[in-house]
Design an enzyme around this catalytic site. Structure first.
Site, PDB file in Angstrom:
ATOM      1  N   THR A 175       0.834  -1.196   0.000  1.00  0.00           N
ATOM      2  CA  THR A 175       0.000   0.000   0.000  1.00  0.00           C
ATOM      3  C   THR A 175       0.868   1.246   0.000  1.00  0.00           C
ATOM      4  OG1 THR A 175      -0.102   0.109   2.405  1.00  0.00           O
ATOM      5  CG2 THR A 175      -1.798  -1.185   1.296  1.00  0.00           C
ATOM      6  N   GLU A 322      -6.892  -2.876  -1.221  1.00  0.00           N
ATOM      7  CA  GLU A 322      -7.382  -4.079  -0.539  1.00  0.00           C
ATOM      8  C   GLU A 322      -8.562  -4.743  -1.245  1.00  0.00           C
ATOM      9  OE1 GLU A 322      -5.427  -1.349   2.467  1.00  0.00           O
ATOM     10  OE2 GLU A 322      -6.780  -1.129   0.755  1.00  0.00           O
ATOM     11  N   LYS A 434     -14.333  18.753  11.347  1.00  0.00           N
ATOM     12  CA  LYS A 434     -15.406  19.023  12.297  1.00  0.00           C
ATOM     13  C   LYS A 434     -15.312  20.477  12.743  1.00  0.00           C
ATOM     14  CE  LYS A 434     -17.923  16.723  15.989  1.00  0.00           C
ATOM     15  NZ  LYS A 434     -17.913  15.588  16.955  1.00  0.00           N
ATOM     16  N   TRP A 439     -19.952  18.392  10.717  1.00  0.00           N
ATOM     17  CA  TRP A 439     -19.024  17.797   9.767  1.00  0.00           C
ATOM     18  C   TRP A 439     -19.036  18.565   8.455  1.00  0.00           C
ATOM     19  CZ3 TRP A 439     -15.722  14.759  11.914  1.00  0.00           C
ATOM     20  CH2 TRP A 439     -16.084  13.914  12.964  1.00  0.00           C
TER      21      TRP A 439
END
Length: 537
Positions: A175, A322, A434, A439
């Site tokens: 990754t 993945e 936030k 959000w």
């Protein structure tokens, strides 16, 4: 029994398209039959070298016919292909080669200096085979065992590929995350064949637009070291389409190949698409027959609009290292004839993550793993199941357990699904901002600002704020002759009024920069940006 092995992908193209071409830059033209013969030679060479089943063999090359051959002959023999991310630092490359226990390395001459630098640290590499476009062996302090072409030529072009357990590991790669050391992701033959079939079915299903079909000419513009080039070389081979491999990416070569080889299907990240569009406009290259899947990061609506105006059939896809990787594709339900102009309301759909491909169970869940409503508004983490998802990280049980918490693979992405099944990514869990308890999606702010005249690139991060807790910071690469900060503020206000942005997005601070940090595969590196720019107020 008929095990699902990568060798089975060759039956149909050899029977139906054996003389179809596979091309490397403007240097070499081979037929499918010839490439398959070279695959046989590669496996025969591994047998003579007494390579064991499961032994890891690493490759460092540009996108080439050689890389495609390695995609097949290494796992078809029963060994494991390790694709080296050449954009990592030398120390990270050494770590991945050692961690994977690679015993053999195919390396292009361009990367010899890297291997020279880390050779003393490579504990398991016993043999190094040089790959070169010129055929000449460069001066090097390395002990090179052979050159790829002469290595292949020494062996017969027929090899008896054995049937073996389809759960044998076929590939491993690492990754490119921005935290900690790279993590090894691995796939079996069964998983790769199933991903090829499901993603291939999804790509070939539409009637006109956003599709790959047997008459297309395929060229990847995603590095072949990165998640099997999104798995599409396997799909292209199964379909027997003409394939073009561009080597090292350069706008001039990419446009030359698109024009001269009549390339019609590619995939890339937004930064590369932008680069190609700019170069095509400059050189007057017609891209009206080109279809492009865009992934790696969100496809900005402004970039998609520019591509569509140039005749490019671009659409988004979504997946992870993945997940092999394709999970969703943004294909329109009613695309109409390919020559028609798309209505404006289709633009947002083309730029969302899309709908799940066959066999993917995709859910939006809250912190307790409770599924959220598919109303386009209910937000949560995206979790998935499919028969090809990696079962974990190589020799990292703790991270593997976290990845599969609750029997679903956790993407760490936030999103919402509308009643028609289209997924919209709202943010990464670690990137959402936030502000005063509300959000704010960095992705949605980026999308709003990308449409402002003069904005070339934009990245939004959260920065600490003594009053609001956090506040969005928009980093902008702009054309200063066109950009007006008041226009950016006005675009934000309009987006809030329309309900596409949370009201606290209006607290966004703007900062002009010369460049935006990217990861090794062209994604915006928000960890690096936070370290560089996000300081408390």
């Amino acid at each position: 029994m008929y095990p699902l092995l990568l060798k089975q992908l060759w039956h149909t193209p050899l029977a139906n398209a054996s003389e179809q071409e596979i091309i490397y830059r403007d240097r070499l033209r081979l037929s499918y039959r010839q490439v398959y013969e070279r695959i046989n030679q590669g496996s025969a060479a591994l047998a003579v070298a007494c390579v064991r089943q499961g032994e890891v063999i690493a490759v460092m090359d540009h996108d080439s016919h050689r890389y495609l051959e390695c995609y097949f002959f290494i796992p078809m023999y029963g060994a494991t292909l390790m694709t080296v991310n050449t954009k990592l630092t030398p120390a990270q490359i050494a770590y991945t080669l050692n961690h994977s226990r690679a015993s053999m390395l195919f390396v292009h001459a361009d990367f010899i200096p890297i291997i020279e630098e880390i050779r003393a640290a490579l504990h398991g590499i016993k043999k190094i085979i040089l790959m070169t476009d010129e055929g000449a062996i460069p001066q090097s302090s390395l002990s090179l065992d052979d050159e790829y072409e002469s290595w292949l030529a020494a062996y017969p072009n027929e090899f008896a590929f054995a049937d073996f357990d389809e759960h044998v590991r076929a590939t491993v790669f690492y990754t490119t995350g921005t935290t900690g050391v790279p993590k090894g992701v691995y796939y079996t033959h069964r998983q790769l064949v199933l991903h090829t079939l499901a993603a291939g079915m999804a790509l070939t299903a539409p009637a006109a637009r956003q599709r790959l079909h047997g008459g297309d000419v395929y060229m990847p513009v995603t590095p072949m070291f990165h998640v099997h080039a999104w798995g599409i070389p396997y799909i292209a081979t199964l379909l027997g389409v003409k394939q073009v491999y561009p080597g090292r990416y350069a706008p001039e070569m990419l446009l030359k190949l698109i024009r001269e080889e009549q390339v019609t299907f590619s995939h890339c990240v937004p930064t590369l698409l932008r680069m190609i569009l700019v170069a095509a406009q400059k050189d007057g290259v017609d891209l009206s027959d080109w279809k492009v899947v865009v992934g790696g990061s969100a496809l900005p609506q402004a970039l998609a609009k520019q591509a569509l105006a140039m005749g490019v059939d671009c659409f988004a896809g979504y997946g992870l290292s993945e997940t092999a990787p394709i999970l969703t594709l943004a294909q329109l339900s009613e695309a109409g004839d390919a020559s028609e102009t798309l209505p404006d309301d289709a633009l947002a759909t083309l730029c969302c993550a899309g709908r799940a491909i066959p066999l993917v169970d995709l859910q939006i869940v809250d912190e307790t793993m409770r599924p959220q409503m598919r109303d386009g508004q209910s937000n949560g983490e995206i979790v998935v199941r499919a028969p090809w998802l990696t079962q974990g990280y190589l020799e990292n049980p703790e991270a593997s357990t976290a990845l599969w918490h609750g029997d679903y693979l956790h993407t760490q992405d936030m999103g919402a699904i509308d009643p028609n099944g289209y997924l919209r990514i709202t943010d990464r869990l670690k990137d959402i901002i936030k502000v005063a308890g509300e959000w704010v999606s960095s992705v949605e702010v980026e999308n709003a600002l990308a449409s402002v005249e003069g904005v070339k690139e934009v990245a939004v991060i959260g920065m600490p704020d003594s009053r609001w807790g956090e506040r969005p910071l928009a980093l902008l690469v702009v054309d200063k002759t066109l950009f007006d900060a008041s226009a950016a503020q006005e675009q934000m206000r309009i987006s809030v009024e329309r309900g596409t942005l949370a009201k606290h997005a209006l607290l966004t601070h703007f900062k002009q920069v010369d460049a935006i940090a990217k990861t090794s595969v062209g994604k915006i590196d928000k960890k690096a940006l936070r370290a560089e720019h996000a300081t408390a107020n």
